[in-house]
Motif scaffolding. Structure first.
Motif, PDB file in Angstrom:
ATOM      1  N   ASP A 270       0.827  -1.229  -0.003  1.00 50.22           N
ATOM      2  CA  ASP A 270      -0.100  -0.143  -0.105  1.00 50.22           C
ATOM      3  C   ASP A 270       0.933   1.407  -0.020  1.00 50.22           C
ATOM      4  O   ASP A 270       0.615   2.248  -0.589  1.00 50.22           O
ATOM      5  CB  ASP A 270      -1.048  -0.180   1.240  1.00 50.22           C
ATOM      6  CG  ASP A 270      -1.927  -0.757   1.013  1.00 50.22           C
ATOM      7  OD1 ASP A 270      -2.373  -1.644   0.116  1.00 50.22           O
ATOM      8  OD2 ASP A 270      -2.737  -1.268   2.108  1.00 50.22           O
ATOM      9  N   ALA A 271       2.140   1.226   0.736  1.00 53.40           N
ATOM     10  CA  ALA A 271       2.871   2.448   0.748  1.00 53.40           C
ATOM     11  C   ALA A 271       3.384   2.401  -0.533  1.00 53.40           C
ATOM     12  O   ALA A 271       3.554   3.772  -1.110  1.00 53.40           O
ATOM     13  CB  ALA A 271       4.031   2.254   1.978  1.00 53.40           C
ATOM     14  N   ILE A 272       3.932   1.450  -1.351  1.00 55.17           N
ATOM     15  CA  ILE A 272       4.339   1.696  -2.669  1.00 55.17           C
ATOM     16  C   ILE A 272       3.258   2.180  -3.660  1.00 55.17           C
ATOM     17  O   ILE A 272       3.435   3.077  -4.390  1.00 55.17           O
ATOM     18  CB  ILE A 272       5.266   0.439  -3.086  1.00 55.17           C
ATOM     19  CG1 ILE A 272       6.387   0.291  -2.093  1.00 55.17           C
ATOM     20  CG2 ILE A 272       5.469   0.394  -4.471  1.00 55.17           C
ATOM     21  CD1 ILE A 272       6.862  -1.236  -2.245  1.00 55.17           C
TER      22      ILE A 272
ATOM     23  N   GLY B 163       2.913   6.008  -3.494  1.00 47.72           N
ATOM     24  CA  GLY B 163       3.879   6.315  -4.200  1.00 47.72           C
ATOM     25  C   GLY B 163       5.653   6.259  -3.449  1.00 47.72           C
ATOM     26  O   GLY B 163       6.402   6.882  -4.090  1.00 47.72           O
ATOM     27  N   LEU B 164       5.523   5.440  -2.366  1.00 48.64           N
ATOM     28  CA  LEU B 164       6.726   5.475  -1.775  1.00 48.64           C
ATOM     29  C   LEU B 164       7.853   4.400  -2.293  1.00 48.64           C
ATOM     30  O   LEU B 164       7.154   3.270  -2.236  1.00 48.64           O
ATOM     31  CB  LEU B 164       6.966   5.175  -0.177  1.00 48.64           C
ATOM     32  CG  LEU B 164       6.176   6.461   0.761  1.00 48.64           C
ATOM     33  CD1 LEU B 164       6.039   6.060   2.007  1.00 48.64           C
ATOM     34  CD2 LEU B 164       7.285   7.601   0.612  1.00 48.64           C
ATOM     35  N   PRO B 165       8.852   4.786  -2.809  1.00 48.22           N
ATOM     36  CA  PRO B 165       9.564   3.745  -3.410  1.00 48.22           C
ATOM     37  C   PRO B 165      10.138   2.630  -2.301  1.00 48.22           C
ATOM     38  O   PRO B 165      10.220   2.858  -1.049  1.00 48.22           O
ATOM     39  CB  PRO B 165      11.026   4.406  -3.613  1.00 48.22           C
ATOM     40  CG  PRO B 165      10.726   5.863  -4.061  1.00 48.22           C
ATOM     41  CD  PRO B 165       9.663   6.042  -2.870  1.00 48.22           C
ATOM     42  N   GLY B 166      10.220   1.257  -2.541  1.00 49.67           N
ATOM     43  CA  GLY B 166      10.432   0.383  -1.786  1.00 49.67           C
ATOM     44  C   GLY B 166      11.786   0.656  -1.129  1.00 49.67           C
ATOM     45  O   GLY B 166      12.027   0.213   0.248  1.00 49.67           O
ATOM     46  N   VAL B 167      12.811   1.044  -1.826  1.00 50.77           N
ATOM     47  CA  VAL B 167      14.292   1.397  -1.224  1.00 50.77           C
ATOM     48  C   VAL B 167      14.177   2.478   0.096  1.00 50.77           C
ATOM     49  O   VAL B 167      14.870   2.379   0.836  1.00 50.77           O
ATOM     50  CB  VAL B 167      15.139   1.643  -2.216  1.00 50.77           C
ATOM     51  CG1 VAL B 167      14.913   3.134  -2.783  1.00 50.77           C
ATOM     52  CG2 VAL B 167      16.506   1.551  -1.812  1.00 50.77           C
ATOM     53  N   THR B 168      13.064   3.485  -0.139  1.00 51.86           N
ATOM     54  CA  THR B 168      12.919   4.405   0.920  1.00 51.86           C
ATOM     55  C   THR B 168      12.342   3.626   2.186  1.00 51.86           C
ATOM     56  O   THR B 168      12.715   3.831   3.445  1.00 51.86           O
ATOM     57  CB  THR B 168      11.854   5.477   0.462  1.00 51.86           C
ATOM     58  OG1 THR B 168      12.341   6.162  -0.778  1.00 51.86           O
ATOM     59  CG2 THR B 168      11.487   6.269   1.509  1.00 51.86           C
ATOM     60  N   LEU B 169      11.432   2.872   2.118  1.00 49.96           N
ATOM     61  CA  LEU B 169      10.939   2.057   2.990  1.00 49.96           C
ATOM     62  C   LEU B 169      11.873   1.478   3.827  1.00 49.96           C
ATOM     63  O   LEU B 169      12.140   1.121   5.109  1.00 49.96           O
ATOM     64  CB  LEU B 169       9.825   1.150   2.617  1.00 49.96           C
ATOM     65  CG  LEU B 169       8.453   1.653   2.134  1.00 49.96           C
ATOM     66  CD1 LEU B 169       7.588   0.631   1.547  1.00 49.96           C
ATOM     67  CD2 LEU B 169       7.795   2.653   3.095  1.00 49.96           C
ATOM     68  N   MET B 170      13.067   0.675   3.041  1.00 53.54           N
ATOM     69  CA  MET B 170      13.940  -0.052   3.413  1.00 53.54           C
ATOM     70  C   MET B 170      14.903   0.809   4.216  1.00 53.54           C
ATOM     71  O   MET B 170      15.473   0.401   5.220  1.00 53.54           O
ATOM     72  CB  MET B 170      14.836  -0.604   2.333  1.00 53.54           C
ATOM     73  CG  MET B 170      15.854  -1.910   2.898  1.00 53.54           C
ATOM     74  SD  MET B 170      16.429  -2.638   1.088  1.00 53.54           S
ATOM     75  CE  MET B 170      15.090  -3.764   0.915  1.00 53.54           C
ATOM     76  N   GLU B 171      15.361   1.795   3.793  1.00 59.87           N
ATOM     77  CA  GLU B 171      16.228   3.082   4.516  1.00 59.87           C
ATOM     78  C   GLU B 171      15.411   3.398   5.725  1.00 59.87           C
ATOM     79  O   GLU B 171      16.068   3.687   6.751  1.00 59.87           O
ATOM     80  CB  GLU B 171      16.365   4.015   3.498  1.00 59.87           C
ATOM     81  CG  GLU B 171      17.430   4.916   3.990  1.00 59.87           C
ATOM     82  CD  GLU B 171      18.810   4.188   3.916  1.00 59.87           C
ATOM     83  OE1 GLU B 171      19.677   4.379   4.565  1.00 59.87           O
ATOM     84  OE2 GLU B 171      19.096   3.324   2.932  1.00 59.87           O
ATOM     85  N   ASN B 172      14.143   3.444   5.824  1.00 57.47           N
ATOM     86  CA  ASN B 172      13.366   3.943   7.020  1.00 57.47           C
ATOM     87  C   ASN B 172      13.581   2.913   8.143  1.00 57.47           C
ATOM     88  O   ASN B 172      13.694   3.015   9.173  1.00 57.47           O
ATOM     89  CB  ASN B 172      11.843   4.336   6.669  1.00 57.47           C
ATOM     90  CG  ASN B 172      11.867   5.675   6.149  1.00 57.47           C
ATOM     91  OD1 ASN B 172      12.846   6.511   6.081  1.00 57.47           O
ATOM     92  ND2 ASN B 172      10.756   5.782   5.335  1.00 57.47           N
ATOM     93  N   ALA B 173      13.294   1.634   7.614  1.00 60.76           N
ATOM     94  CA  ALA B 173      13.414   0.450   8.415  1.00 60.76           C
ATOM     95  C   ALA B 173      14.920   0.429   9.144  1.00 60.76           C
ATOM     96  O   ALA B 173      15.066   0.132  10.169  1.00 60.76           O
ATOM     97  CB  ALA B 173      13.026  -0.916   7.816  1.00 60.76           C
ATOM     98  N   ALA B 174      15.918   0.737   8.200  1.00 56.02           N
ATOM     99  CA  ALA B 174      17.260   0.440   8.507  1.00 56.02           C
ATOM    100  C   ALA B 174      17.486   1.622   9.698  1.00 56.02           C
ATOM    101  O   ALA B 174      18.487   1.294  10.573  1.00 56.02           O
ATOM    102  CB  ALA B 174      18.148   0.756   7.298  1.00 56.02           C
ATOM    103  N   ALA B 175      17.193   2.878   9.467  1.00 59.93           N
ATOM    104  CA  ALA B 175      17.297   4.000  10.231  1.00 59.93           C
ATOM    105  C   ALA B 175      16.877   3.486  11.717  1.00 59.93           C
ATOM    106  O   ALA B 175      17.396   3.820  12.787  1.00 59.93           O
ATOM    107  CB  ALA B 175      16.465   5.020   9.945  1.00 59.93           C
ATOM    108  N   SER B 176      15.419   2.923  11.650  1.00 60.08           N
ATOM    109  CA  SER B 176      15.108   2.719  12.948  1.00 60.08           C
ATOM    110  C   SER B 176      15.704   1.356  13.715  1.00 60.08           C
ATOM    111  O   SER B 176      16.156   1.363  14.763  1.00 60.08           O
ATOM    112  CB  SER B 176      13.568   2.167  12.867  1.00 60.08           C
ATOM    113  OG  SER B 176      12.731   3.276  12.593  1.00 60.08           O
ATOM    114  N   LEU B 177      16.203   0.533  12.876  1.00 62.48           N
ATOM    115  CA  LEU B 177      17.125  -0.568  13.339  1.00 62.48           C
ATOM    116  C   LEU B 177      18.242  -0.179  13.829  1.00 62.48           C
ATOM    117  O   LEU B 177      18.880  -0.368  15.039  1.00 62.48           O
ATOM    118  CB  LEU B 177      17.029  -1.717  12.202  1.00 62.48           C
ATOM    119  CG  LEU B 177      18.046  -2.881  12.593  1.00 62.48           C
ATOM    120  CD1 LEU B 177      17.353  -3.756  13.794  1.00 62.48           C
ATOM    121  CD2 LEU B 177      18.073  -4.056  11.511  1.00 62.48           C
ATOM    122  N   ALA B 178      18.894   0.796  13.185  1.00 64.20           N
ATOM    123  CA  ALA B 178      20.261   1.246  13.526  1.00 64.20           C
ATOM    124  C   ALA B 178      20.083   2.105  14.840  1.00 64.20           C
ATOM    125  O   ALA B 178      21.054   1.914  15.777  1.00 64.20           O
ATOM    126  CB  ALA B 178      20.559   2.272  12.555  1.00 64.20           C
TER     127      ALA B 178
END
Length: 118
Positions: free
Chosen positions: A35-37, A41-56
């Motif tokens: 749904d986000a994509i 219109g959010l690119p999957g790589v943006t979702l991945m980067e946001n997840a990585a930021a939270s995980l970091a």
């Protein structure tokens, strides 16, 4: 319930109060990503980067609580799928912050995938 456990999401309402915790199984988490994509219109790589930021951030908190010196090696295990891509992006963030990091891949991601980008 998947073997990896549910994804837990908590956000703040516009009033600043946390809404009830939402728990997604694997299919539900994929639907949220889709749904986000597709709808927003959010690119999957943006979702991945946001997840990585939270995980970091969680990793930094854990390392701080453990009083781990900056030269402590942090091992990030990554699979070949998009969760592995989250791990690769998290490892990059830790490395850029001056931590010693080793990323171990349990399979080669498709170079054209969001995971392959990281």
């Amino acid at each position: 319930m998947p073997a990896t456990g549910p994804l837990r999401v908590r956000a703040l309402s516009s009033a600043g109060n946390p809404p009830p915790l939402r728990v997604f199984d694997r299919a539900g988490a994929r639907a949220v990503d889709r749904d986000a994509i597709d709808e927003f219109g959010l690119p999957g790589v943006t979702l991945m980067e946001n997840a990585a930021a939270s995980l970091a951030l969680v990793c930094f908190e854990c390392l701080a609580r453990a009083h781990a010196p900056a030269d402590t090696l942090t091992l990030v295990l990554c699979g070949p799928g998009n969760n592995g891509g989250d791990g690769f992006a998290c490892a990059r963030r830790l490395l850029n912050a001056g931590r010693r990091v080793a990323a171990l891949t349990l399979g080669e991601p498709d170079p054209a995938s969001d995971a392959g980008v990281n």
